[in-house]
Design an enzyme around this catalytic site. Structure first.
Site, PDB file in Angstrom:
ATOM      1  N   ASP A  42      -0.334  18.696  65.338  1.00  0.00           N
ATOM      2  CA  ASP A  42      -0.977  17.533  65.998  1.00  0.00           C
ATOM      3  C   ASP A  42      -1.483  17.780  67.432  1.00  0.00           C
ATOM      4  OD1 ASP A  42      -0.088  16.438  63.619  1.00  0.00           O
ATOM      5  OD2 ASP A  42       1.118  14.853  64.523  1.00  0.00           O
TER       6      ASP A  42
ATOM      7  N   ASP B  86      -2.778  14.370  62.631  1.00  0.00           N
ATOM      8  CA  ASP B  86      -2.392  12.972  62.424  1.00  0.00           C
ATOM      9  C   ASP B  86      -3.700  12.220  62.126  1.00  0.00           C
ATOM     10  OD1 ASP B  86       0.068  11.467  62.502  1.00  0.00           O
ATOM     11  OD2 ASP B  86      -0.590  10.477  64.343  1.00  0.00           O
TER      12      ASP B  86
ATOM     13  N   HIS C 246      -4.867   8.570  60.772  1.00  0.00           N
ATOM     14  CA  HIS C 246      -4.548   7.208  60.340  1.00  0.00           C
ATOM     15  C   HIS C 246      -5.809   6.388  60.073  1.00  0.00           C
ATOM     16  CE1 HIS C 246      -0.438   7.939  61.475  1.00  0.00           C
ATOM     17  NE2 HIS C 246      -0.688   8.020  62.765  1.00  0.00           N
TER      18      HIS C 246
ATOM     19  N   HIS D 147      -3.493   0.863  60.672  1.00  0.00           N
ATOM     20  CA  HIS D 147      -2.296   1.511  60.115  1.00  0.00           C
ATOM     21  C   HIS D 147      -1.036   0.721  60.489  1.00  0.00           C
ATOM     22  CE1 HIS D 147       0.794   4.693  59.573  1.00  0.00           C
ATOM     23  NE2 HIS D 147       0.025   4.957  58.525  1.00  0.00           N
TER      24      HIS D 147
ATOM     25  N   HIS E  14      -3.831   5.081  67.439  1.00  0.00           N
ATOM     26  CA  HIS E  14      -4.105   6.486  67.785  1.00  0.00           C
ATOM     27  C   HIS E  14      -4.557   7.252  66.556  1.00  0.00           C
ATOM     28  CE1 HIS E  14      -0.035   6.604  66.141  1.00  0.00           C
ATOM     29  NE2 HIS E  14      -0.296   7.862  65.808  1.00  0.00           N
TER      30      HIS E  14
ATOM     31  N   LYS F 152      -2.136  14.032  57.670  1.00  0.00           N
ATOM     32  CA  LYS F 152      -0.974  13.208  57.315  1.00  0.00           C
ATOM     33  C   LYS F 152      -1.074  11.855  58.017  1.00  0.00           C
ATOM     34  CE  LYS F 152       1.700  15.163  61.075  1.00  0.00           C
ATOM     35  NZ  LYS F 152       1.781  13.914  61.877  1.00  0.00           N
TER      36      LYS F 152
ATOM     37  N   CYS G 298       6.808  14.481  65.706  1.00  0.00           N
ATOM     38  CA  CYS G 298       6.261  15.237  64.576  1.00  0.00           C
ATOM     39  C   CYS G 298       6.780  16.670  64.482  1.00  0.00           C
ATOM     40  CB  CYS G 298       4.742  15.170  64.595  1.00  0.00           C
ATOM     41  SG  CYS G 298       4.175  13.485  64.235  1.00  0.00           S
TER      42      CYS G 298
HETATM   43  C1  VGL Z   1       3.216  11.491  66.526  1.00  0.00           C
HETATM   44  C2  VGL Z   1       3.858   9.351  66.993  1.00  0.00           C
HETATM   45  C3  VGL Z   1       2.942   8.853  66.113  1.00  0.00           C
HETATM   46  C4  VGL Z   1       3.380  12.951  66.794  1.00  0.00           C
HETATM   47  C5  VGL Z   1       2.287  11.012  65.616  1.00  0.00           C
HETATM   48  O1  VGL Z   1       2.449  13.725  66.516  1.00  0.00           O
HETATM   49  O2  VGL Z   1       4.473  13.337  67.281  1.00  0.00           O
HETATM   50  N1  VGL Z   1       3.998  10.658  67.201  1.00  0.00           N
HETATM   51  N2  VGL Z   1       2.151   9.687  65.429  1.00  0.00           N
HETATM   52 ZN    ZN Z   2       0.602   8.862  64.285  1.00  0.00          ZN
END
Ligand code: VGL
Ligand code: ZN
Length: 198
Positions: free
Chosen positions: A9, A47, A49, A53, A82, A107, A152
């Site tokens: 990410d 990430d 979404h 979401h 995000h 994901k 993550c």
């Molecule tokens: C993440 C919060 C929400 C991450 C992703 O990449 O750690 N944290 N979505």
């Molecule tokens: Zn996220």
């Protein structure tokens, strides 16, 4: 014994100026790009979404970002909107060497379930398919870097260790959100699961 580098990410929204900025999230990019040259296999996660979401605080009237809610699958942190599919914020940091990746695994695309881990969604049972990809390629050793250490990266590393992979997290090439003791809890959980913290 094939090794893979899994870059979690490293996207604009998790870097300073982004919607869910991780402090110093951008500082790890040059080190990750350098590390990629040492691995035969490089995998990126993204990430990804849909708008609206269920992990977004904006979908829960009366709730603010970083508050908790109860989902059918258990407790869930509510985040600012995000990494919306197709947005600039969802793009990789511009200095990340995306071309080096064999696989980009997206994901969090299931509106009803968040997915911190690269292996399972937050219901802890729906697989992303990454385990099968790694096994069919004969990959047994994983090094993980990226954002965020306490979410993550943590969930991905613990799941990988539980699945029997040999997992190292390069903490110098990760950065944390770190609220409410989440980093210390993540470090303890990763160690407990047998992840090597380097
Ligand atoms: C993440 C919060 C929400 C991450 C992703 O990449 O750690 N944290 N979505
Ligand atoms: Zn996220």
């Amino acid at each position: 014994m094939t090794q893979a580098l899994i870059v979690i990410d490293v996207q604009n929204d998790f870097c300073p100026g982004g919607a869910l900025a991780v402090p110093e999230g951008d500082l790890i990019v040059p080190g990750i790009t350098a590390l990629m040259t040492e691995f035969p296999v490089v995998i990126l996660t993204q990430d990804w979404h849909p708008a609206g979401h269920s992990s977004f605080a904006s979908e829960h009237p009366g709730k603010a970002p970083m508050e908790m809610t109860e989902m059918p699958y258990g407790p869930q942190v509510l985040w600012p909107d995000h990494c919306i599919q197709g947005s600039i914020g969802a793009q990789f940091h511009p200095d990340l060497t995306v071309n080096r990746a064999d696989l980009i695994l997206r994901k969090g695309f299931n509106r009803a379930i968040d997915s911190y881990s690269a292996f399972f969604e937050n219901d802890r049972t729906t697989p992303t398919g990454l385990e099968g990809y790694l096994r069919t390629r004969g990959i047994t050793r994983l090094t993980m870097v990226g954002l965020a250490t306490d979410f993550c990266v943590n969930y991905s590393a613990v799941d990988a260790a539980k699945l029997g992979f040999d997992v190292t997290v390069r903490q110098d090439l990760c950065r944390a959100i770190d609220f409410g003791g989440s980093l210390a809890a993540a470090q303890a959980g990763m160690t407990q699961a047998g992840v090597t913290l380097a």
